[in-house]
Design a protein around this motif. Structure first.
Motif, PDB file in Angstrom:
ATOM      1  N   GLN A  75       0.920  -1.183   0.031  1.00  0.00           N
ATOM      2  CA  GLN A  75       0.174  -0.063   0.049  1.00  0.00           C
ATOM      3  C   GLN A  75       0.960   1.180  -0.051  1.00  0.00           C
ATOM      4  O   GLN A  75       0.636   2.221  -0.713  1.00  0.00           O
ATOM      5  CB  GLN A  75      -0.861   0.067   1.265  1.00  0.00           C
ATOM      6  CG  GLN A  75      -2.096  -0.863   1.357  1.00  0.00           C
ATOM      7  CD  GLN A  75      -2.812  -0.693   2.762  1.00  0.00           C
ATOM      8  OE1 GLN A  75      -2.770   0.395   3.025  1.00  0.00           O
ATOM      9  NE2 GLN A  75      -3.392  -2.073   3.261  1.00  0.00           N
ATOM     10  N   ASP A  76       1.740   1.297   0.856  1.00  0.00           N
ATOM     11  CA  ASP A  76       2.842   2.477   1.017  1.00  0.00           C
ATOM     12  C   ASP A  76       3.408   2.585  -0.304  1.00  0.00           C
ATOM     13  O   ASP A  76       3.679   3.915  -0.869  1.00  0.00           O
ATOM     14  CB  ASP A  76       3.767   2.489   2.199  1.00  0.00           C
ATOM     15  CG  ASP A  76       3.026   2.169   3.391  1.00  0.00           C
ATOM     16  OD1 ASP A  76       1.856   2.769   3.712  1.00  0.00           O
ATOM     17  OD2 ASP A  76       3.810   1.987   4.699  1.00  0.00           O
ATOM     18  N   LYS A  77       3.909   1.718  -0.909  1.00  0.00           N
ATOM     19  CA  LYS A  77       4.828   1.838  -2.131  1.00  0.00           C
ATOM     20  C   LYS A  77       3.721   2.234  -3.125  1.00  0.00           C
ATOM     21  O   LYS A  77       4.101   3.294  -3.917  1.00  0.00           O
ATOM     22  CB  LYS A  77       5.412   0.314  -2.278  1.00  0.00           C
ATOM     23  CG  LYS A  77       6.291   0.354  -3.727  1.00  0.00           C
ATOM     24  CD  LYS A  77       7.543   0.993  -3.420  1.00  0.00           C
ATOM     25  CE  LYS A  77       8.572   1.047  -4.641  1.00  0.00           C
ATOM     26  NZ  LYS A  77       9.637   1.905  -4.545  1.00  0.00           N
ATOM     27  N   TYR A  78       2.778   1.690  -3.331  1.00  0.00           N
ATOM     28  CA  TYR A  78       1.536   2.002  -4.350  1.00  0.00           C
ATOM     29  C   TYR A  78       1.237   3.734  -4.362  1.00  0.00           C
ATOM     30  O   TYR A  78       1.156   4.238  -5.362  1.00  0.00           O
ATOM     31  CB  TYR A  78       0.515   1.109  -4.196  1.00  0.00           C
ATOM     32  CG  TYR A  78      -0.577   1.562  -5.114  1.00  0.00           C
ATOM     33  CD1 TYR A  78      -0.702   1.059  -6.611  1.00  0.00           C
ATOM     34  CD2 TYR A  78      -1.729   2.359  -4.955  1.00  0.00           C
ATOM     35  CE1 TYR A  78      -1.587   1.538  -7.531  1.00  0.00           C
ATOM     36  CE2 TYR A  78      -2.813   2.547  -5.637  1.00  0.00           C
ATOM     37  CZ  TYR A  78      -2.598   2.024  -7.151  1.00  0.00           C
ATOM     38  OH  TYR A  78      -3.629   2.635  -7.773  1.00  0.00           O
ATOM     39  N   MET A  79       0.941   4.023  -3.166  1.00  0.00           N
ATOM     40  CA  MET A  79       0.737   5.366  -2.994  1.00  0.00           C
ATOM     41  C   MET A  79       1.816   6.327  -3.210  1.00  0.00           C
ATOM     42  O   MET A  79       1.586   7.262  -3.862  1.00  0.00           O
ATOM     43  CB  MET A  79       0.112   5.541  -1.526  1.00  0.00           C
ATOM     44  CG  MET A  79      -1.420   4.861  -1.225  1.00  0.00           C
ATOM     45  SD  MET A  79      -2.340   5.360  -2.468  1.00  0.00           S
ATOM     46  CE  MET A  79      -2.714   6.832  -2.250  1.00  0.00           C
TER      47      MET A  79
END
Length: 104
Positions: A75-79
């Motif tokens: 999630q963090d990487k995606y955002m």
């Protein structure tokens, strides 16, 4: 998902400033660690993108197509990838209202 038969110029040379379908797919693949961030997909053709799309789609399907259902580190990487791409695209003059194009 259908891609044009032409060769993709590469993520850094994306004609829509990183907002094309190909660029979005590449960012998903980076976030899901299907591709290294060094891979810009320069010269890729539609069949290569369709194979990548199948892999990316399988991950999204497992997550019920929801960011919140991805592991926290993904999630963090995606955002981070999405926000950086949006910032760069806007700085380059990309207009989200111009995305309302219709394909024949």
């Amino acid at each position: 998902m259908r891609f044009k038969s032409r060769e993709y110029p590469g993520y850094d040379k994306d004609p829509m400033h990183g907002m094309s379908h190909e660029a979005k797919l590449i960012r998903d693949a980076w976030a899901f660690r299907l591709l290294s961030e060094d891979e810009k997909c320069e010269g890729w053709r539609s069949d290569q993108f369709e194979q990548l799309w199948s892999q990316v789609d399988a991950i999204w399907e497992k997550a019920d197509f929801r960011i919140a259902n991805l592991p926290p580190e993904v999630q963090d990487k995606y955002m981070k990838l999405q926000m950086e791409a949006l910032r760069k695209a806007k700085a380059a003059g990309w207009d989200p209202d111009g995305m309302l194009e219709l394909d024949d």
